[in-house]
Motif scaffolding. Structure first.
Motif, PDB file in Angstrom:
ATOM      1  N   GLY A 172       0.811  -1.208   0.000  1.00 29.40           N
ATOM      2  CA  GLY A 172       0.000   0.000   0.000  1.00 29.40           C
ATOM      3  C   GLY A 172       0.850   1.266   0.000  1.00 29.40           C
ATOM      4  N   ILE A 173       0.198   2.392   0.194  1.00 29.37           N
ATOM      5  CA  ILE A 173       0.888   3.683   0.249  1.00 29.37           C
ATOM      6  C   ILE A 173       1.180   4.004   1.702  1.00 29.37           C
ATOM      7  CG2 ILE A 173       0.769   6.147  -0.264  1.00 29.37           C
ATOM      8  CD1 ILE A 173      -1.160   5.521  -2.531  1.00 29.37           C
ATOM      9  N   ASP A 174       2.436   3.921   2.063  1.00 26.18           N
ATOM     10  CA  ASP A 174       2.845   4.157   3.451  1.00 26.18           C
ATOM     11  C   ASP A 174       2.052   3.260   4.401  1.00 26.18           C
ATOM     12  OD1 ASP A 174       4.701   5.461   4.998  1.00 26.18           O
ATOM     13  OD2 ASP A 174       3.423   7.172   5.465  1.00 26.18           O
ATOM     14  N   GLY A 175       1.837   2.011   3.952  1.00 27.89           N
ATOM     15  CA  GLY A 175       1.124   1.044   4.772  1.00 27.89           C
ATOM     16  C   GLY A 175      -0.382   1.085   4.654  1.00 27.89           C
ATOM     17  N   ARG A 176      -0.912   1.992   3.862  1.00 31.64           N
ATOM     18  CA  ARG A 176      -2.365   2.115   3.706  1.00 31.64           C
ATOM     19  C   ARG A 176      -2.806   1.469   2.398  1.00 31.64           C
ATOM     20  NH1 ARG A 176      -0.655   7.234   5.738  1.00 31.64           N
ATOM     21  NH2 ARG A 176      -1.825   7.972   7.567  1.00 31.64           N
ATOM     22  N   VAL A 211       1.612  12.908  -1.688  1.00 30.18           N
ATOM     23  CA  VAL A 211       0.840  13.653  -0.687  1.00 30.18           C
ATOM     24  C   VAL A 211       0.495  12.760   0.504  1.00 30.18           C
ATOM     25  CG1 VAL A 211      -1.372  14.778  -0.247  1.00 30.18           C
ATOM     26  CG2 VAL A 211      -0.074  15.343  -2.304  1.00 30.18           C
ATOM     27  N   ILE A 212       0.044  11.543   0.240  1.00 34.14           N
ATOM     28  CA  ILE A 212      -0.309  10.644   1.343  1.00 34.14           C
ATOM     29  C   ILE A 212       0.925  10.327   2.190  1.00 34.14           C
ATOM     30  CG2 ILE A 212      -1.070   8.300   1.897  1.00 34.14           C
ATOM     31  CD1 ILE A 212      -2.990   8.498  -0.485  1.00 34.14           C
ATOM     32  N   GLU A 213       2.045  10.089   1.533  1.00 35.64           N
ATOM     33  CA  GLU A 213       3.271   9.810   2.277  1.00 35.64           C
ATOM     34  C   GLU A 213       3.688  11.000   3.138  1.00 35.64           C
ATOM     35  OE1 GLU A 213       5.313   6.542  -0.777  1.00 35.64           O
ATOM     36  OE2 GLU A 213       5.881   8.670  -0.892  1.00 35.64           O
ATOM     37  N   SER A 214       3.386  12.217   2.656  1.00 37.13           N
ATOM     38  CA  SER A 214       3.759  13.413   3.420  1.00 37.13           C
ATOM     39  C   SER A 214       2.941  13.559   4.695  1.00 37.13           C
ATOM     40  CB  SER A 214       3.588  14.670   2.561  1.00 37.13           C
ATOM     41  OG  SER A 214       2.226  15.050   2.454  1.00 37.13           O
ATOM     42  N   LEU A 215       1.791  12.867   4.782  1.00 43.28           N
ATOM     43  CA  LEU A 215       0.914  12.997   5.939  1.00 43.28           C
ATOM     44  C   LEU A 215       1.384  12.156   7.121  1.00 43.28           C
ATOM     45  CD1 LEU A 215      -2.568  12.969   4.158  1.00 43.28           C
ATOM     46  CD2 LEU A 215      -1.339  14.941   5.102  1.00 43.28           C
ATOM     47  N   GLY A 216       2.312  11.245   6.893  1.00 42.97           N
ATOM     48  CA  GLY A 216       2.818  10.426   7.981  1.00 42.97           C
ATOM     49  C   GLY A 216       1.711   9.619   8.636  1.00 42.97           C
TER      50      GLY A 216
END
Length: 430
Positions: free
Chosen positions: A79-83, A342-347
């Motif tokens: 997923g994207i950063d685990g999502r 963008v999603i990765e930037s949200l941590g």
């Protein structure tokens, strides 16, 4: 990206709020921003991609197929950063009512964004998204709303940049230019932009030929775009550019029949009208499009910078037909690249429509890197361009291409900026 002064962004109009009453009661209740499901740990990030399929006009099935393929790829690797990424697709059908239904469905699904989509019906789809606070990332760029709504984040310069670039590309070669374009509201805007490009080299305004968007025969338009006596003696004297989407090849087929093959006329289009798929389909090295000028947003289809996208399609298309030379497919890839950054930037923060929009407005440090297929992208106030009536434009780069020996290849390396042309366009300052 260099900052510059620009006109103030347009804010939501009364029409946007009035549209609330038109939303289906089974999907949305009440007005104003709606609560959307948050994507925290264990919750998927839900997004939507829409495009027309199976219609008599422009069709973009590769865009929704690319969106599903992107989701399969990122989810296969965690997923994207685990999502998990959940992509919902919708057939917009080149119809204002259906475009509205797609937007309403995005609201009902709790979408964090609409990503990499195509629709000519900005007035219909943008209002529901604005009221729900859903960002529109990387639309194809065919509507005014994509470049005026503060909820829109375009990744290219849309039709405005393509047409201005096409005018500049043809101005170096042509004494007279004829534009064949759809008899639609979007088509009406094309004339001013190509004229702006021609004016950079002091050329006369185009001869404007209108065509029904879903015509089955273009004989009348081909006759109207005909070569004047004596013009065919010099290839550079008369040029015809057609911007008819899927029907561009149909027009030029009629044009060649009426004008002795049309080989003495410089023909042109923009990506989406003439591309590698059209050249392959019409004979490859023997294609009648050999020598055609093409203006695009992105590097040529064979450029190494597209290899990451090609690898994803090879490994994860799951039987879906995806033409990686299609600018719609390319736009969807770029839009999802933006979403991922963008999603990765949200941590560890929740992923909602609001948090995605705030991250885009705040900007990613250094801009969003798309692997070099666009300049680095940013939609901060200071990064937007001073293009009247297009206050959301952040990228006014185009590429000059040509069909040569059966391949779409660059006329010159790198990007060409049409920002100055668009910013100084007097016809767009009304």
């Amino acid at each position: 990206m260099t900052g510059r002064r620009r006109p103030p962004s347009l804010h939501r109009s009364g029409a946007a709020f009035a549209a609330c009453a038109a939303l289906s009661a089974s999907l949305v209740s009440g007005c104003g921003p709606l609560p959307l499901a948050a994507a925290g740990p264990g919750n998927p990030v839900i997004v939507m991609t829409w495009a027309p399929e199976g219609t008599a006009a422009t069709n973009m099935p590769g865009m929704t197929a690319m969106a599903r393929t992107y989701a399969r790829w990122v989810n296969a690797s965690g997923g994207i950063d685990g999502r998990e990424l959940k992509v919902v697709t919708c057939n917009e059908r080149n119809n204002g009512i259906e475009a509205g239904h797609c937007a309403q469905r995005a609201v009902a699904e709790g979408a964090a964004a609409v990503v990499g989509s195509y629709s000519q019906h900005g007035r219909t789809f943008m209002s529901p998204l604005e009221m729900a606070g859903i960002p529109y990332i990387g639309g194809y760029g065919v509507t005014d709303e994509e470049f005026t709504s503060p909820f829109s984040y375009p990744v290219n310069g849309g039709q405005a940049a393509l047409l201005a670039g096409n005018g500049q590309q043809l101005a170096r070669t042509c004494e007279r230019v004829t534009l064949v374009r759809p008899d639609t509201v979007a088509g009406d805007r094309m004339v001013a932009f190509i004229n702006a490009g021609l004016a950079q080299d002091g050329r006369h305004e185009v001869t404007d030929v209108l065509a029904p968007e879903d015509a089955e025969d273009y004989t009348a338009q081909a006759r109207a775009a005909g070569v004047r006596p004596g013009e065919g003696k010099a290839r550079s004297a008369a040029c015809v550019t057609a911007v008819l989407g899927d029907r561009t090849d149909d027009f030029f087929r009629s044009f060649r029949k009426l004008h002795d093959g049309g080989r003495d006329v410089q023909i042109a289009s923009v990506l989406g009208g003439v591309g590698q798929d059209v050249v392959n389909r019409t004979g490859g090295e023997d294609s009648p499009f050999d020598g055609a000028f093409v203006t695009g947003w992105y590097p040529e289809p064979g450029h190494p910078r597209w290899e990451p996208m090609r690898a994803v399609v090879r490994g994860h298309a799951d039987g879906e037909e995806i033409d990686t030379a299609d600018p719609g497919v390319q736009t969807t890839w770029i839009a999802y690249t933006v979403l991922r950054v963008v999603i990765e930037s949200l941590g560890d923060s929740e992923v909602t429509a609001g948090s995605v929009r705030r991250a885009l407005d705040r900007g990613i440090e250094g801009g969003v890197d798309t692997g070099g297929v666009t300049p680095k992208l940013s939609w901060r106030y200071e990064d937007l361009l001073a293009v009247r009536d297009h206050p959301r434009m952040a990228n006014a780069m185009v590429t000059y291409l040509e069909v040569r020996h059966g391949r779409v290849v660059p006329v010159r390396n790198g990007f060409v900026s049409v920002a100055e042309t668009l910013e100084s366009n007097p016809e767009d300052r009304r």
